[in-house]
Write a protein that holds these residues in place. Structure first.
Motif, PDB file in Angstrom:
ATOM      1  N   GLU A 140      -0.397   0.133   6.872  1.00  0.00           N
ATOM      2  CA  GLU A 140       0.221  -0.824   5.956  1.00  0.00           C
ATOM      3  C   GLU A 140      -0.039  -2.253   6.372  1.00  0.00           C
ATOM      4  OE1 GLU A 140       4.306  -0.090   5.061  1.00  0.00           O
ATOM      5  OE2 GLU A 140       4.048   2.060   5.262  1.00  0.00           O
TER       6      GLU A 140
ATOM      7  N   LYS B 142       0.840  -1.192   0.000  1.00  0.00           N
ATOM      8  CA  LYS B 142       0.000   0.000   0.000  1.00  0.00           C
ATOM      9  C   LYS B 142       0.877   1.244   0.000  1.00  0.00           C
ATOM     10  CE  LYS B 142      -4.045  -1.930   2.165  1.00  0.00           C
ATOM     11  NZ  LYS B 142      -5.067  -1.770   3.187  1.00  0.00           N
ATOM     12  N   ASN B 143       0.482   2.227  -0.810  1.00  0.00           N
ATOM     13  CA  ASN B 143       1.206   3.497  -0.836  1.00  0.00           C
ATOM     14  C   ASN B 143       0.262   4.701  -0.862  1.00  0.00           C
ATOM     15  OD1 ASN B 143       0.321   3.472  -3.474  1.00  0.00           O
ATOM     16  ND2 ASN B 143       2.332   3.371  -4.397  1.00  0.00           N
TER      17      ASN B 143
ATOM     18  N   ASN C 131       2.138   6.596  -7.924  1.00  0.00           N
ATOM     19  CA  ASN C 131       2.870   6.841  -6.681  1.00  0.00           C
ATOM     20  C   ASN C 131       4.076   5.908  -6.575  1.00  0.00           C
ATOM     21  OD1 ASN C 131       0.954   8.718  -5.955  1.00  0.00           O
ATOM     22  ND2 ASN C 131       0.423   7.762  -4.021  1.00  0.00           N
ATOM     23  N   ALA C 132       3.899   4.648  -6.953  1.00  0.00           N
ATOM     24  CA  ALA C 132       4.991   3.682  -6.879  1.00  0.00           C
ATOM     25  C   ALA C 132       6.143   4.089  -7.805  1.00  0.00           C
ATOM     26  CB  ALA C 132       4.492   2.287  -7.240  1.00  0.00           C
TER      27      ALA C 132
ATOM     28  N   PHE D  77      -3.386   1.278  -3.261  1.00  0.00           N
ATOM     29  CA  PHE D  77      -2.180   1.265  -4.094  1.00  0.00           C
ATOM     30  C   PHE D  77      -2.384   2.134  -5.328  1.00  0.00           C
ATOM     31  CE2 PHE D  77       0.236  -0.376  -7.696  1.00  0.00           C
ATOM     32  CZ  PHE D  77       1.515  -0.273  -7.195  1.00  0.00           C
TER      33      PHE D  77
ATOM     34  N   ASP E 186       4.781   7.752  -0.967  1.00  0.00           N
ATOM     35  CA  ASP E 186       4.066   6.879  -0.049  1.00  0.00           C
ATOM     36  C   ASP E 186       3.356   7.750   0.984  1.00  0.00           C
ATOM     37  OD1 ASP E 186       3.108   4.975   1.660  1.00  0.00           O
ATOM     38  OD2 ASP E 186       5.039   4.015   2.044  1.00  0.00           O
ATOM     39  N   THR E 187       2.031   7.761   0.946  1.00  0.00           N
ATOM     40  CA  THR E 187       1.265   8.579   1.885  1.00  0.00           C
ATOM     41  C   THR E 187       0.654   7.752   3.003  1.00  0.00           C
ATOM     42  OG1 THR E 187      -0.743   8.444   0.519  1.00  0.00           O
ATOM     43  CG2 THR E 187       0.736  10.307   0.113  1.00  0.00           C
ATOM     44  N   CYS E 188       1.045   6.491   3.120  1.00  0.00           N
ATOM     45  CA  CYS E 188       0.555   5.622   4.199  1.00  0.00           C
ATOM     46  C   CYS E 188       1.362   5.862   5.461  1.00  0.00           C
ATOM     47  CB  CYS E 188       0.732   4.150   3.820  1.00  0.00           C
ATOM     48  SG  CYS E 188      -0.603   3.470   2.877  1.00  0.00           S
TER      49      CYS E 188
ATOM     50  N   ASP F 295       2.583   4.068   9.093  1.00  0.00           N
ATOM     51  CA  ASP F 295       2.977   2.704   9.429  1.00  0.00           C
ATOM     52  C   ASP F 295       1.788   1.862   9.871  1.00  0.00           C
ATOM     53  OD1 ASP F 295       5.608   3.183   8.767  1.00  0.00           O
ATOM     54  OD2 ASP F 295       6.169   3.755  10.817  1.00  0.00           O
TER      55      ASP F 295
END
Length: 74
Positions: A73, A5-6, A60-61, A56, A66-68, A70
């Motif tokens: 995820e 996930k990002n 972004n990848a 996802f 990455d806007t997640c 910790d």
């Protein structure tokens, strides 16, 4: 294999709201006879809703974003 996930937090919420709005706008455009605009809006809206549902985003990848947090995820 599931991609990491990002997309999270406010970014994910905005994608969900904007995606839903674009799908509604697409339906209105199609009913008004503006098929090209409707198809473009539904494709964009569906893409945003997939990002919202999966957490996802391929763009972004590629860009290393990455806007997640910790805790998101999982």
């Amino acid at each position: 294999m599931r991609p990491a996930k990002n997309v999270g937090g406010l970014d994910r919420t905005v994608r969900g709201v904007l995606g839903t709005s674009l799908v509604v706008a697409a339906l209105v455009a199609i009913l008004a006879g503006r098929r090209t605009a409707g198809v473009l809006a539904v494709v964009a809206g569906a893409g945003l809703l997939v990002n919202w549902a999966t957490g996802f985003c391929g763009a972004n990848a590629l860009l290393g974003i990455d806007t997640c947090s910790d805790s998101e995820e999982s």
